[in-house]
Write a protein that holds these residues in place. Sequence first.
Motif, PDB file in Angstrom:
ATOM      1  N   THR A 226       0.747  -1.200   0.109  1.00 47.15           N
ATOM      2  CA  THR A 226      -0.137  -0.013   0.039  1.00 47.15           C
ATOM      3  C   THR A 226       0.913   1.228  -0.074  1.00 47.15           C
ATOM      4  O   THR A 226       0.349   2.303  -0.237  1.00 47.15           O
ATOM      5  N   LEU A 227       2.198   1.108   0.300  1.00 43.21           N
ATOM      6  CA  LEU A 227       3.219   2.038   0.253  1.00 43.21           C
ATOM      7  C   LEU A 227       4.556   1.642   0.053  1.00 43.21           C
ATOM      8  O   LEU A 227       4.953   0.964   0.619  1.00 43.21           O
ATOM      9  N   ARG A 228       5.113   2.081  -1.107  1.00 47.92           N
ATOM     10  CA  ARG A 228       6.294   1.615  -1.605  1.00 47.92           C
ATOM     11  C   ARG A 228       7.237   2.714  -1.061  1.00 47.92           C
ATOM     12  O   ARG A 228       6.928   4.069  -1.181  1.00 47.92           O
ATOM     13  N   PRO A 229       8.888   2.596  -0.824  1.00 50.17           N
ATOM     14  CA  PRO A 229       9.668   3.330  -0.580  1.00 50.17           C
ATOM     15  C   PRO A 229       9.938   4.408  -1.749  1.00 50.17           C
ATOM     16  O   PRO A 229       9.870   4.077  -2.830  1.00 50.17           O
ATOM     17  N   SER A 230      10.052   5.820  -1.286  1.00 52.07           N
ATOM     18  CA  SER A 230      10.291   6.763  -2.296  1.00 52.07           C
ATOM     19  C   SER A 230      11.670   7.167  -2.180  1.00 52.07           C
ATOM     20  O   SER A 230      12.274   7.695  -1.146  1.00 52.07           O
ATOM     21  N   ILE A 231      12.540   6.879  -3.121  1.00 48.69           N
ATOM     22  CA  ILE A 231      13.931   6.857  -2.944  1.00 48.69           C
ATOM     23  C   ILE A 231      14.379   8.086  -3.709  1.00 48.69           C
ATOM     24  O   ILE A 231      14.240   8.283  -4.995  1.00 48.69           O
ATOM     25  N   PRO A 232      15.351   8.892  -3.335  1.00 47.03           N
ATOM     26  CA  PRO A 232      15.941  10.078  -3.968  1.00 47.03           C
ATOM     27  C   PRO A 232      16.891   9.662  -5.232  1.00 47.03           C
ATOM     28  O   PRO A 232      17.042   8.603  -5.153  1.00 47.03           O
ATOM     29  N   ALA A 233      16.994  10.451  -6.367  1.00 47.12           N
ATOM     30  CA  ALA A 233      17.805   9.750  -7.413  1.00 47.12           C
ATOM     31  C   ALA A 233      19.206   9.714  -6.925  1.00 47.12           C
ATOM     32  O   ALA A 233      19.914   8.720  -7.137  1.00 47.12           O
ATOM     33  N   VAL A 234      19.704  10.603  -6.110  1.00 47.51           N
ATOM     34  CA  VAL A 234      21.043  10.631  -5.543  1.00 47.51           C
ATOM     35  C   VAL A 234      21.109  11.037  -4.185  1.00 47.51           C
ATOM     36  O   VAL A 234      20.514  12.183  -3.814  1.00 47.51           O
ATOM     37  N   LEU A 235      21.824  10.516  -3.010  1.00 49.48           N
ATOM     38  CA  LEU A 235      22.208  10.701  -1.960  1.00 49.48           C
ATOM     39  C   LEU A 235      23.353  11.348  -1.614  1.00 49.48           C
ATOM     40  O   LEU A 235      24.421  10.577  -2.276  1.00 49.48           O
ATOM     41  N   HIS A 236      23.811  12.378  -1.046  1.00 45.17           N
ATOM     42  CA  HIS A 236      25.123  12.996  -0.628  1.00 45.17           C
ATOM     43  C   HIS A 236      25.528  12.373   0.299  1.00 45.17           C
ATOM     44  O   HIS A 236      24.629  12.225   1.455  1.00 45.17           O
ATOM     45  N   SER A 237      26.661  12.055   0.563  1.00 41.47           N
ATOM     46  CA  SER A 237      27.251  11.245   1.647  1.00 41.47           C
ATOM     47  C   SER A 237      27.051  12.391   2.868  1.00 41.47           C
ATOM     48  O   SER A 237      27.464  13.526   2.622  1.00 41.47           O
ATOM     49  N   GLY A 238      26.941  11.773   4.190  1.00 40.30           N
ATOM     50  CA  GLY A 238      26.803  12.472   4.950  1.00 40.30           C
ATOM     51  C   GLY A 238      25.276  12.864   5.523  1.00 40.30           C
ATOM     52  O   GLY A 238      25.001  13.184   6.541  1.00 40.30           O
ATOM     53  N   THR A 239      24.376  12.586   4.499  1.00 39.77           N
ATOM     54  CA  THR A 239      23.110  13.046   4.619  1.00 39.77           C
ATOM     55  C   THR A 239      22.215  11.668   5.315  1.00 39.77           C
ATOM     56  O   THR A 239      22.902  10.626   5.613  1.00 39.77           O
ATOM     57  N   THR A 240      21.012  11.720   5.578  1.00 37.94           N
ATOM     58  CA  THR A 240      20.124  10.837   6.162  1.00 37.94           C
ATOM     59  C   THR A 240      18.967  10.226   5.255  1.00 37.94           C
ATOM     60  O   THR A 240      18.416  10.990   4.357  1.00 37.94           O
ATOM     61  N   LEU A 241      18.862   9.108   5.124  1.00 36.85           N
ATOM     62  CA  LEU A 241      17.884   8.246   4.312  1.00 36.85           C
ATOM     63  C   LEU A 241      16.890   7.690   5.220  1.00 36.85           C
ATOM     64  O   LEU A 241      17.019   6.748   6.131  1.00 36.85           O
ATOM     65  N   SER A 242      15.659   7.989   4.949  1.00 36.87           N
ATOM     66  CA  SER A 242      14.512   7.556   5.536  1.00 36.87           C
ATOM     67  C   SER A 242      13.512   6.993   4.675  1.00 36.87           C
ATOM     68  O   SER A 242      12.965   7.724   3.637  1.00 36.87           O
ATOM     69  N   LEU A 243      13.159   5.631   4.926  1.00 38.05           N
ATOM     70  CA  LEU A 243      12.150   5.005   3.834  1.00 38.05           C
ATOM     71  C   LEU A 243      11.082   4.547   4.749  1.00 38.05           C
ATOM     72  O   LEU A 243      11.328   3.720   5.862  1.00 38.05           O
ATOM     73  N   ASP A 244       9.851   4.668   4.190  1.00 38.84           N
ATOM     74  CA  ASP A 244       8.619   3.785   4.505  1.00 38.84           C
ATOM     75  C   ASP A 244       8.139   3.228   3.752  1.00 38.84           C
ATOM     76  O   ASP A 244       8.121   3.221   2.444  1.00 38.84           O
ATOM     77  N   CYS A 245       7.796   1.773   4.241  1.00 36.38           N
ATOM     78  CA  CYS A 245       7.179   0.714   3.405  1.00 36.38           C
ATOM     79  C   CYS A 245       6.073   0.330   4.135  1.00 36.38           C
ATOM     80  O   CYS A 245       5.954  -0.059   5.645  1.00 36.38           O
ATOM     81  N   ARG A 246       4.788   0.065   3.254  1.00 34.80           N
ATOM     82  CA  ARG A 246       3.440  -0.549   4.132  1.00 34.80           C
ATOM     83  C   ARG A 246       3.058  -1.540   3.261  1.00 34.80           C
ATOM     84  O   ARG A 246       2.938  -1.636   2.075  1.00 34.80           O
ATOM     85  N   ALA A 247       2.370  -2.645   3.762  1.00 35.05           N
ATOM     86  CA  ALA A 247       1.577  -3.699   2.961  1.00 35.05           C
ATOM     87  C   ALA A 247       0.539  -4.166   3.776  1.00 35.05           C
ATOM     88  O   ALA A 247       0.369  -4.120   5.192  1.00 35.05           O
TER      89      ALA A 247
END
Length: 383
Positions: A226-247
């Motif tokens: 019901t919710l798929r992860p939304s990924i940035p095209a490119v992540l810069h080193s040192g930043t934070t990646l937050s992903l949500d996934c629902r089923a």
Amino acid sequence: QTQSQESTNAMGMGPTQTTAQTLFITNGPPLSVDLLRGDYYLFPCETTGHTIPPTIEWQADGKKVDSSIDNAYNILSNGSLLFWARDSSLSGLLSCAALSNDGPAVADATSSQCTLTVAALDNKFRNSPASVTVAYGQQIQLNCTIGSTPSATITWLRNGASLDAESLPNITITSVGITSYLRIPSAQFSDDAATWQCRAINPNYPLLRVASDVAVVTVRGGPIFTLRPSIPAVLHSGTTLSLDCRADGRPRPAILWTRPPLHTVISANTSRLVVTEGNLRLTNVMASDAGQWSCMARNSFGSSSVIFKVSVQSPSDVAAITRPPTDQDVAIGASLILHCTATGQPGPNGDLAEGLCQHRAYQAGHPVAAANRHADGAECSER
């Protein structure tokens, strides 16, 4: 009222005057009466136009009423009928007749017919909706039956609340006789896995109402995202990646995070990585975090995965021109070769067309032509 008519006597000596009377029912039963089962009602049948009081008879659906046989009917001495609404089967057409006791000269009279309805509602449904377990996408059909006079208004309740057909447009409700049918063509987890119930109301007496037994509909099936992860095209080193996934699924699926190709489940939290069901948070992203990640939903009916790619760019990977083209003086009509070298991750493409560098020619600071390597020999390399 009287009617005069002439007749000739037996001696033929001329006409004589005779008078014929007609009975009239001046106060008879009303055109319609609605009663509740158990009620009593007094139906009048008053007459004029007679010398000797007429004999009063009552008819129910064209048959003579005999109060000595059926205690629902009690004919009083003045001709009125005391009716006991014993049950709904007594509903029908009721009328009274005045039979003359003044001889043939006085005609009988009959009242207009009264439509009698004895409202009743069964104390319980004859057939309540049955609990059922179905697979996701399977058809569901529930039904309920109840006896009522007149026919009951049957509504459906979902989780105890009246069904809102507008919010659930895929549901179809039809009635055949005293049975109501509810049909769901394709069972869904969230909308249809619920408790369902019928409620019947007598339209003549809204306080006459009864509810059916409760049916529990269970929908089983494998996970559906019901919710798929939304990924940035490119992540810069040192930043934070937050992903949500629902089923969604029944039983409720567990959400797992893995790293392909081995799909090892990420379960332990670290100083940079925090994993909760449905959420992954990675701080201080670095180059080693680049690659494939996966969100997996799993229950007893199966599993489903979403695989996505994470790209990480460090400051040294930012696109930069390391060898810019240099100024040159050339004669008109001579060949011109310009060199341009750039670095970066992922590989820079700036003004690249199918891996080749495009350039513009300028004269007095204004562009005068656009060409590529194939046109004028300009070259561009990348690494």
